[in-house]
Design a protein around this motif. Structure first.
Motif, PDB file in Angstrom:
ATOM      1  N   GLU A 656    -103.790 -57.610  15.752  1.00 33.58           N
ATOM      2  CA  GLU A 656    -102.994 -58.344  16.729  1.00 33.58           C
ATOM      3  C   GLU A 656    -101.539 -58.510  16.284  1.00 33.58           C
ATOM      4  OE1 GLU A 656    -104.020 -59.422  19.582  1.00 33.58           O
ATOM      5  OE2 GLU A 656    -106.181 -59.736  19.516  1.00 33.58           O
ATOM      6  N   TYR A 657    -101.249 -58.216  15.025  1.00 33.46           N
ATOM      7  CA  TYR A 657     -99.930 -58.526  14.467  1.00 33.46           C
ATOM      8  C   TYR A 657     -99.064 -57.293  14.243  1.00 33.46           C
ATOM      9  CZ  TYR A 657    -102.777 -62.598  13.329  1.00 33.46           C
ATOM     10  OH  TYR A 657    -103.643 -63.663  13.402  1.00 33.46           O
ATOM     11  N   ASP A 658     -99.567 -56.101  14.635  1.00 27.60           N
ATOM     12  CA  ASP A 658     -98.845 -54.855  14.370  1.00 27.60           C
ATOM     13  C   ASP A 658     -98.530 -54.724  12.883  1.00 27.60           C
ATOM     14  OD1 ASP A 658     -98.818 -54.016  17.032  1.00 27.60           O
ATOM     15  OD2 ASP A 658     -97.006 -55.166  17.467  1.00 27.60           O
ATOM     16  N   SER A 663     -99.916 -44.674   9.823  1.00 24.40           N
ATOM     17  CA  SER A 663    -100.410 -43.964   8.639  1.00 24.40           C
ATOM     18  C   SER A 663    -101.604 -44.662   8.001  1.00 24.40           C
ATOM     19  CB  SER A 663     -99.293 -43.843   7.604  1.00 24.40           C
ATOM     20  OG  SER A 663     -98.910 -45.141   7.145  1.00 24.40           O
ATOM     21  N   GLY A 664    -101.913 -45.864   8.452  1.00 19.61           N
ATOM     22  CA  GLY A 664    -103.014 -46.625   7.882  1.00 19.61           C
ATOM     23  C   GLY A 664    -102.577 -47.622   6.832  1.00 19.61           C
ATOM     24  N   GLU A 665    -101.330 -47.544   6.385  1.00 20.04           N
ATOM     25  CA  GLU A 665    -100.840 -48.484   5.390  1.00 20.04           C
ATOM     26  C   GLU A 665    -100.664 -49.883   5.996  1.00 20.04           C
ATOM     27  OE1 GLU A 665    -100.444 -47.872   2.217  1.00 20.04           O
ATOM     28  OE2 GLU A 665    -101.042 -45.761   2.458  1.00 20.04           O
ATOM     29  N   VAL A 666    -100.904 -50.912   5.177  1.00 21.09           N
ATOM     30  CA  VAL A 666    -100.765 -52.302   5.620  1.00 21.09           C
ATOM     31  C   VAL A 666     -99.343 -52.774   5.343  1.00 21.09           C
ATOM     32  CG1 VAL A 666    -101.538 -54.678   5.281  1.00 21.09           C
ATOM     33  CG2 VAL A 666    -103.192 -52.808   5.208  1.00 21.09           C
ATOM     34  N   ARG A 667     -98.700 -53.330   6.365  1.00 19.95           N
ATOM     35  CA  ARG A 667     -97.380 -53.960   6.178  1.00 19.95           C
ATOM     36  C   ARG A 667     -97.620 -55.428   5.782  1.00 19.95           C
ATOM     37  NH1 ARG A 667     -93.523 -54.571  10.060  1.00 19.95           N
ATOM     38  NH2 ARG A 667     -95.064 -54.877  11.716  1.00 19.95           N
ATOM     39  N   TYR A 668     -97.667 -55.678   4.474  1.00 15.98           N
ATOM     40  CA  TYR A 668     -98.030 -57.017   3.999  1.00 15.98           C
ATOM     41  C   TYR A 668     -97.031 -58.082   4.446  1.00 15.98           C
ATOM     42  CZ  TYR A 668    -101.801 -55.283   1.043  1.00 15.98           C
ATOM     43  OH  TYR A 668    -102.980 -54.730   0.584  1.00 15.98           O
ATOM     44  N   GLU A 669     -95.760 -57.716   4.656  1.00 14.30           N
ATOM     45  CA  GLU A 669     -94.783 -58.707   5.093  1.00 14.30           C
ATOM     46  C   GLU A 669     -95.025 -59.165   6.527  1.00 14.30           C
ATOM     47  OE1 GLU A 669     -93.106 -54.730   6.322  1.00 14.30           O
ATOM     48  OE2 GLU A 669     -94.206 -55.557   4.615  1.00 14.30           O
ATOM     49  N   ALA A 670     -95.869 -58.420   7.270  1.00 15.69           N
ATOM     50  CA  ALA A 670     -96.196 -58.794   8.642  1.00 15.69           C
ATOM     51  C   ALA A 670     -97.645 -59.241   8.788  1.00 15.69           C
ATOM     52  CB  ALA A 670     -95.924 -57.614   9.591  1.00 15.69           C
ATOM     53  N   CYS A 671     -98.419 -59.145   7.708  1.00 16.00           N
ATOM     54  CA  CYS A 671     -99.853 -59.424   7.780  1.00 16.00           C
ATOM     55  C   CYS A 671    -100.127 -60.918   7.682  1.00 16.00           C
ATOM     56  CB  CYS A 671    -100.566 -58.684   6.644  1.00 16.00           C
ATOM     57  SG  CYS A 671    -102.339 -59.030   6.567  1.00 16.00           S
ATOM     58  N   PHE A 672    -101.028 -61.417   8.548  1.00 17.19           N
ATOM     59  CA  PHE A 672    -101.435 -62.821   8.551  1.00 17.19           C
ATOM     60  C   PHE A 672    -102.817 -63.021   7.931  1.00 17.19           C
ATOM     61  CE2 PHE A 672     -97.932 -62.907  11.355  1.00 17.19           C
ATOM     62  CZ  PHE A 672     -97.506 -64.215  11.489  1.00 17.19           C
ATOM     63  N   GLN A 673    -103.353 -61.967   7.354  1.00 17.02           N
ATOM     64  CA  GLN A 673    -104.603 -62.026   6.595  1.00 17.02           C
ATOM     65  C   GLN A 673    -105.760 -62.603   7.411  1.00 17.02           C
ATOM     66  OE1 GLN A 673    -103.773 -63.987   2.856  1.00 17.02           O
ATOM     67  NE2 GLN A 673    -102.101 -62.587   2.381  1.00 17.02           N
ATOM     68  N   CYS A 674    -105.902 -62.124   8.627  1.00 16.98           N
ATOM     69  CA  CYS A 674    -107.015 -62.574   9.465  1.00 16.98           C
ATOM     70  C   CYS A 674    -108.345 -61.986   9.001  1.00 16.98           C
ATOM     71  CB  CYS A 674    -106.760 -62.206  10.918  1.00 16.98           C
ATOM     72  SG  CYS A 674    -106.704 -60.417  11.216  1.00 16.98           S
ATOM     73  N   LEU A 675    -108.288 -60.933   8.176  1.00 14.21           N
ATOM     74  CA  LEU A 675    -109.460 -60.261   7.573  1.00 14.21           C
ATOM     75  C   LEU A 675    -110.236 -59.407   8.569  1.00 14.21           C
ATOM     76  CD1 LEU A 675    -110.883 -63.036   5.213  1.00 14.21           C
ATOM     77  CD2 LEU A 675    -109.172 -61.283   4.719  1.00 14.21           C
TER      78      LEU A 675
END
Length: 706
Positions: A656-658, A663-675
């Motif tokens: 939900e947070y884009d 490429s499948g990589e996680v943008r940690y600066e945008a991640c809210f860790q919803c799991l």
């Protein structure tokens, strides 16, 4: 029968007073009442928890903190009046200890209530308390019936002389003790006047401790304080002032004694019996039915502790007693101490006392101040006062000491130990889940129940109940404090926020920014509930292309930079700009604000209904700061496979947070860790690569993570 009825009636009346008394011992003004009395530029803050006072801030000095305090005297010094009921005054002092105002709120003194003073009612009382305005707590206060005649002398000596009220001397003394006692308590707690914070009772004199001593032994051991000054030494004190060389006798006889000054604390039997003798000591203590602190003060030589205008039972214009910078009402007890063995010929030997209700500790150091005034000129002479200080400390072995008080910040933590325990357990639970997320996330329903339950806890308990909403104000406030050269010790007094800040800083290293933003932000939790409710109600969802969303995410950094810059260069405007955060409106005040703030907060929540967590992603300055803190992250802890993004796009589509790149990589600066992506990764029925490889009898291994 009659006697029994009378006894029962007395018991009933006594019981009634016991029930009523507690209700009359506390102030009842509200913040709104204070605001009606203090208009611009003053701003009234919430009543403090540690001391019953309202801080006053000023719109002219918004970065300076409180510029004064307002309090009801009955909350701090509920001294019973002449008829047994405490009077109540609204007292205000500034940060330097000057009285701003003293207002009468309640009194039942017969002399003022029943118009005994020529039909004036409480007008004389109101005129009396008006004299406090502009006076400073550092001054000794002297009440005199002919204050006008003595005002020039006393003001020159630094004494605050108040004109008393004839026929109301007892009530006026209680008024003075009430006003000064309440003001001193606030000054000790908030203005830093004292060397230590006064928490708990003062040292208690031990009545059963007695050691026989002669007067000479008392002098040698310091149980009797003593200072001797010659004429030459006093002349040295006046050197450089207009009073120099005006005492011709002193110049002619420089080695003669100007004053021998003595002081001793009499309540302690070891000192009192040795100074007064057993018979005189017993008589004095029997007369001291109010349990006042009593000191013997005496003088010998040319100068006396009292002047020609001294009235027994009143204060001496020449004497003052101070402790920790606070002057106390040091009043003569109308007792002349006689036959003091071992002293030189005394010109004055009297007993002075301080109320047992006063905030003075007889076991701690105190100073006896003797004012010496010289006159220059014969017509309208110039008065030149100088002070002689005699420091005195009664021996510690004569007292029982209370335990050392805890620091105020630690008291604040102890007062909230339940909240801290609950929050600590919640943080441990969250840390466990984030450290080992597989079990909780693998089953979608289990993760949803846990996440919604934890977010409800965050919103209701951390936010609305415990008031633990972190804010950009804490960052800008820290900047202003650093800029002003002050310490950050004030943060210790908010244990909930401090615990959250500490945990968040640690989480930056382990998991990045999403721990707080995704799990511990009350407003973020509310936005998630709004978003889920909107989904249930089938509210249309807006989708912004990822490349545009990435650009919009820079908005929170721009807002953060603007607020940080304002904190440095435009602090007044910065406080207004901080309102871009709706946290104060929604969480801190629970929507109890004026309509413009409510409309703005409501608009952000509505925006979140159409675009998931709109404010968090694009505007939140605290979120920007959290993203920068997330750069400290040491591990890519979210598990990924080689097939993620190449070609599988399942997690990206679900996010939900884009926060997941094509490429499948996680943008940690945008991640809210919803799991959610972690659950998909571990679920054989949702992870597309697993399903495909298992269909072909192959086994997949993770690239990284748990």
């Amino acid at each position: 029968m009659c006697n029994k009825l009378t006894a029962n009636l007395k018991l009933a009346i006594a019981a009634l007073f016991l029930l009523i008394a507690p209700l009359t011992q506390a102030g009842n003004l509200t913040k709104a009442d204070i605001e009606r009395r203090f208009g611009p530029p003053f701003q009234v803050q919430e009543k403090l928890a540690d001391v019953p006072a309202w801080p006053l801030t000023s719109s002219l000095e918004q970065e300076a903190g409180p510029v004064g305090y307002v309090f009801e005297s009955i909350d701090l010094a509920p001294l019973p009046g002449f008829e047994g009921t405490p009077m109540n005054f609204l007292v205000s002092i500034d940060r330097k200890g000057n009285f701003i105002d003293v207002e009468l709120l309640h009194q039942r003194e017969p002399v003022f209530t029943f118009r005994d003073l020529g039909g004036l009612g409480d007008t004389p009382l109101r005129e009396f308390i008006a004299q406090y305005v502009g006076r400073n707590l550092h001054q000794p206060f002297l009440i005199a019936l002919d204050a006008a005649r003595n005002r020039n002398h006393s003001s020159a000596a630094g004494v605050a002389t108040l004109d008393g009220i004839s026929k109301a001397t007892t009530s006026v003394r209680i008024v003075n003790q009430t006003v000064l006692g309440a003001a001193n308590e606030v000054a000790r707690a908030k203005l830093g006047f004292a060397d230590h914070k006064k928490i708990g009772p003062s040292a208690r004199m031990l009545p059963d401790v007695y050691e026989a001593h002669t007067f000479a032994e008392l002098l040698k051991s310091g149980m009797v304080g003593h200072v001797r000054l010659t004429n030459a030494e006093v002349e040295t004190i006046f050197t450089g002032s207009e009073g120099a060389t005006t005492d011709e006798y002193a110049l002619a006889h420089p080695d003669e004694v100007f004053v021998d000054l003595y002081i001793a604390y009499l309540n302690a039997p070891t000192i009192g019996r040795a100074v007064l003798g057993d018979a005189q000591y017993k008589a004095v203590m029997e007369r001291n039915f109010e349990n006042r602190h009593l000191w013997w003060v005496a003088s010998a030589g040319r100068y006396s502790i009292i002047d020609d205008n001294f009235i027994p039972g009143a204060q001496s214009a020449r004497l003052a007693l101070t402790q920790n910078g606070m002057f106390h009402e040091f009043r003569d007890r109308d007792i002349e101490a006689k036959d003091i063995a071992g002293t030189p010929e005394l010109n004055s030997s009297r007993l002075f006392g301080i109320s047992s209700e006063a905030s003075i500790d007889p076991a701690r150091p105190l100073d006896l101040i003797l004012t010496v005034t010289r006159e220059k000129g014969s017509i309208l002479p110039t008065l030149v006062p100088k002070q002689i200080k005699l420091s005195y400390t009664a021996p510690a072995r004569l007292f029982a000491y209370p335990p050392e008080p805890l620091p105020e910040w630690l008291i604040a933590w102890k007062a909230r130990w339940i909240d801290l325990t609950v929050l600590t357990l919640a943080l441990i639970l969250l840390s466990t889940v984030l450290a080992k997320p597989r079990w909780i996330s693998k089953e979608a329903r289990r993760l949803r129940v846990f996440r919604l339950g934890f977010l409800a806890f965050t919103l209701v308990y951390i936010g609305w109940y415990a008031q633990g909403q972190l804010s950009i104000v804490q960052i800008t406030g820290a900047i202003k404090t650093l800029k002003s050269g002050l310490g950050w010790s004030s943060y210790l007094y908010d244990p909930i926020s401090l615990l959250l800040i500490a945990f968040t800083l640690i989480s930056f290293i382990a998991w990045g920014r999403g721990t707080f933003c995704g799990w511990l932000c009350p407003f973020g939790a509310l936005q998630e509930f709004v978003g889920r409710l909107a989904r249930r109600l089938r509210v249309p969802r807006l989708r912004i292309p990822m490349n545009i969303a990435k650009r919009l995410e820079w908005g929170r950094y721009l807002v953060l930079a603007s607020l940080v810059g304002a904190a440095f260069f435009l602090p007044t405007e910065g406080e207004t700009l901080n309102e871009i955060e709706p946290f104060k409106t929604v969480i801190t005040l629970g929507f109890a604000r004026t309509w413009p703030f409510l409309v703005y907060a409501g608009a952000l929540l509505v925006a979140g209904a159409f675009y998931y967590k709109f404010f968090c992603r694009f505007l939140c300055p605290l979120g920007g700061a959290m993203s920068l803190g997330g750069l400290l992250r040491r591990w890519d802890w979210l598990p990924r496979r080689d097939e993620c993004g190449k070609p599988c796009q399942r997690c990206k589509a679900e996010c939900e947070y884009d926060a997941i790149e094509p490429s499948g990589e996680v943008r940690y600066e945008a991640c809210f860790q919803c799991l959610d992506c972690v659950g998909i990764y571990h679920d054989d029925n949702r992870c597309v690569p697993i399903m495909l490889y298992q269909k072909n009898g192959k086994h997949l291994t993770p690239r990284s993570g748990n």
